[in-house]
Write a protein that holds these residues in place. Structure first.
Motif, PDB file in Angstrom:
ATOM      1  N   MET A   1       0.821  -1.210   0.000  1.00  0.00           N
ATOM      2  CA  MET A   1       0.000   0.000   0.000  1.00  0.00           C
ATOM      3  C   MET A   1       0.856   1.262   0.000  1.00  0.00           C
ATOM      4  N   SER A 206      -9.944  -5.397   0.580  1.00  0.00           N
ATOM      5  CA  SER A 206     -10.222  -6.820   0.354  1.00  0.00           C
ATOM      6  C   SER A 206      -9.469  -7.698   1.358  1.00  0.00           C
ATOM      7  N   SER A 207     -10.159  -8.684   1.872  1.00  0.00           N
ATOM      8  CA  SER A 207      -9.528  -9.642   2.787  1.00  0.00           C
ATOM      9  C   SER A 207      -8.850 -10.786   2.029  1.00  0.00           C
ATOM     10  N   GLU A 208      -9.155 -10.912   0.751  1.00  0.00           N
ATOM     11  CA  GLU A 208      -8.610 -12.002  -0.060  1.00  0.00           C
ATOM     12  C   GLU A 208      -7.382 -11.575  -0.856  1.00  0.00           C
ATOM     13  N   HIS A 209      -7.252 -10.279  -1.108  1.00  0.00           N
ATOM     14  CA  HIS A 209      -6.163  -9.797  -1.967  1.00  0.00           C
ATOM     15  C   HIS A 209      -5.383  -8.710  -1.246  1.00  0.00           C
ATOM     16  N   SER A 210      -4.065  -8.749  -1.381  1.00  0.00           N
ATOM     17  CA  SER A 210      -3.194  -7.730  -0.804  1.00  0.00           C
ATOM     18  C   SER A 210      -2.682  -6.817  -1.917  1.00  0.00           C
ATOM     19  N   PRO A 213       1.525  -7.532  -3.184  1.00  0.00           N
ATOM     20  CA  PRO A 213       2.007  -8.518  -2.208  1.00  0.00           C
ATOM     21  C   PRO A 213       3.446  -8.954  -2.453  1.00  0.00           C
ATOM     22  N   SER A 289      -1.586  -7.420  -8.083  1.00  0.00           N
ATOM     23  CA  SER A 289      -2.123  -7.801  -6.778  1.00  0.00           C
ATOM     24  C   SER A 289      -3.220  -8.851  -6.837  1.00  0.00           C
TER      25      SER A 289
END
Length: 482
Positions: A1, A206-210, A213, A289
């Motif tokens: 981020m 999103s909790s599934e994607h960073s 990453p 990501s």
């Protein structure tokens, strides 16, 4: 981020800091009458507000380029994001500003005439051919991409959508600029911005994607391409729109004919390019990501960046939100494709000295363009995109040299255009000399060395042949603003 926000911050800072410097070097004059008032014709020369012209300019330049290009470029890793930031601030936005403002200073003329005025007749003839070829390629690329997405969404045959988009293009190309483009495109521009911000927020929470990453600072300087594709010079051809794009030089004169005041130029031309850079960063970050990294991206893309658009939009925003996001991506190329054909019509009208106030004369130039465009749609998309990339960056190169020559004639700080012009000349010549499919197929070190030599020769010719030439009276003349 953090890295993503830093890149966005650098782009915005570039607009306020470097954009102000570029405007100061050029010398925007709010007292000087613009072509929108001096040559009002109700068709192509129509005064419009700064905000409206900005949104139209953004939509005109932002086809699938700042989406597909960054997605393809993301295969090289975060280095793609670094090129978007640096290229946008110091090359692309400068290119767009001068292509727009030189048109404002020259009665709204198109880029071939500008190249002819400041670089000579040879450059004008070269640019006439190159610009028309580029605009036809853009029109075709920006027909096939949205037609393919619409077919994927609805299940209808792609030929149906090709015909519908072509019909719309013809109408939008010949009607007065304020009837369709001036009324609908500001709304579409707002939709584009909303879509981009929405996808970014969805990815961030999103909790599934960073977001980005596993990438660190060192990755921004490495080539991580899983297919062993060389970063130099291919990345700088692959990511054009979003960093620097010659197509924009063909679009800026459209809005140069509508700008009410020269001091609006930085917001309209430099600012729209910064906006496109933000869009390019967003899609590059999404590509890196959503699939968990470069290997996942390579597999998910399956050779077609449209797959990334579809999967990421529906995956992050759901069925309804994804549909709206994809609709925004569909609108982008359509609203750039029609202005590509419009620009081609106007360039031909200048070449043939054929005024465009009467509808039959507009049709006389537009219809042959659409016949050629329809024929080109039968060629494989990958081949069209390859030639589009080279033609695009070659046009950017020549426009930057045109701007450099203008500043040399004005005895102003020409390096703001000369340095990016030299870089793009090296990119284009190195790519052509090293490409086995489009050029000589030389080893990259040899091609790069030859590209540098060619660039130095071109720079010497432009600087020494241009410097000291008399400044044209109409370049400095000031007339009463309306």
């Amino acid at each position: 981020m953090t890295w993503f926000l830093l890149c966005i911050g650098l782009l915005l800072g570039g607009y306020f800091i470097y954009g102000s410097f570029v405007e100061k070097v050029f010398g925007a004059n709010k007292q000087r009458q613009t072509p929108a008032f001096a040559q009002t014709d109700g068709v192509d020369y129509v005064p419009m507000s700064k905000g409206k012209v900005y949104l139209i300019q953004l939509l005109n330049i932002a086809g699938v380029g700042p989406i597909f290009g960054p997605i393809l470029g993301a295969l090289y890793g975060p280095a793609a994001m670094l090129w978007i930031v640096i290229g946008c601030i110091f090359a692309g936005a400068v290119h767009d500003y001068f292509s727009g403002m030189l048109s404002v200073r020259n009665q709204g003329q198109s880029v071939p005439n500008l190249a002819g005025k400041y670089l000579g007749k040879g450059a004008k003839h070269f640019m006439n051919v190159f610009a028309i070829v580029l605009l036809l390629l853009v029109g075709v690329v920006f027909i096939k991409a949205p037609a393919g997405l619409l077919a994927k969404l609805t299940g209808f045959d792609v030929t149906v959508f090709l015909g519908c988009i072509f019909l719309y293009y013809l109408i939008a190309t010949i009607v007065p600029v304020d009837k369709i483009i001036g009324r609908l495109y500001p709304f579409f521009g707002a939709l584009l911005l909303f879509m981009s911000v929405g996808l970014t927020i969805a990815l961030a929470v999103s909790s599934e994607h960073s977001l980005l990453p596993g990438f660190g600072p060192s990755d921004f300087l490495q080539n991580l391409n899983p297919n062993d594709m060389p970063l130099w010079p291919a990345l700088f051809i692959t990511i054009a729109c979003g960093a620097v794009s010659g197509f924009h030089a063909t679009q800026s004169p459209l809005m140069a004919r509508c700008v009410e005041n020269e001091t609006n130029g930085r917001f309209v031309f430099y600012g729209a390019m910064i906006g496109e850079g933000v869009i390019a960063l967003i899609w590059c970050a999404i590509a890196l990501s959503f699939f968990g990294g470069i290997e996942g991206l390579n597999e998910g893309m399956a050779g077609n960046p449209a797959n990334v658009v579809y999967e990421a939009s529906t995956g992050l925003l759901g069925a309804v939100g994804g549909f709206m996001a994809i609709l925004g991506v569909i609108v982008l190329p359509i609203t750039s494709g029609d202005t590509a054909f419009r620009s081609a019509r106007l360039i031909l009208s200048e070449f043939f000295k054929m005024p465009q106030i009467e509808l039959p004369k507009r049709l006389m130039l537009a219809i042959p363009l659409f016949i050629l465009g329809a024929a080109l749609t039968q060629i494989d998309f990958g081949i069209i995109w390859r030639y589009f990339g080279v033609a695009n960056q070659s046009t950017a190169m020549l426009m930057l040299w045109t701007a450099s020559a203008y500043l040399l004639r004005q005895n102003k700080f020409h390096w703001i255009c000369t340095v990016p012009a030299m870089f793009m000349t090296t990119v284009v010549t190195s790519f052509l000399l090293s490409s086995a499919k489009l050029g000589a197929g030389l080893p990259i070190p040899v091609a790069t060395g030859a590209g540098i030599v060619i660039t130095l020769i071109v720079a010497a010719l432009v600087i020494f042949k241009t410097k000291g030439k008399a400044v044209e009276a109409n370049d400095n003349a000031v007339t009463d603003a309306s």
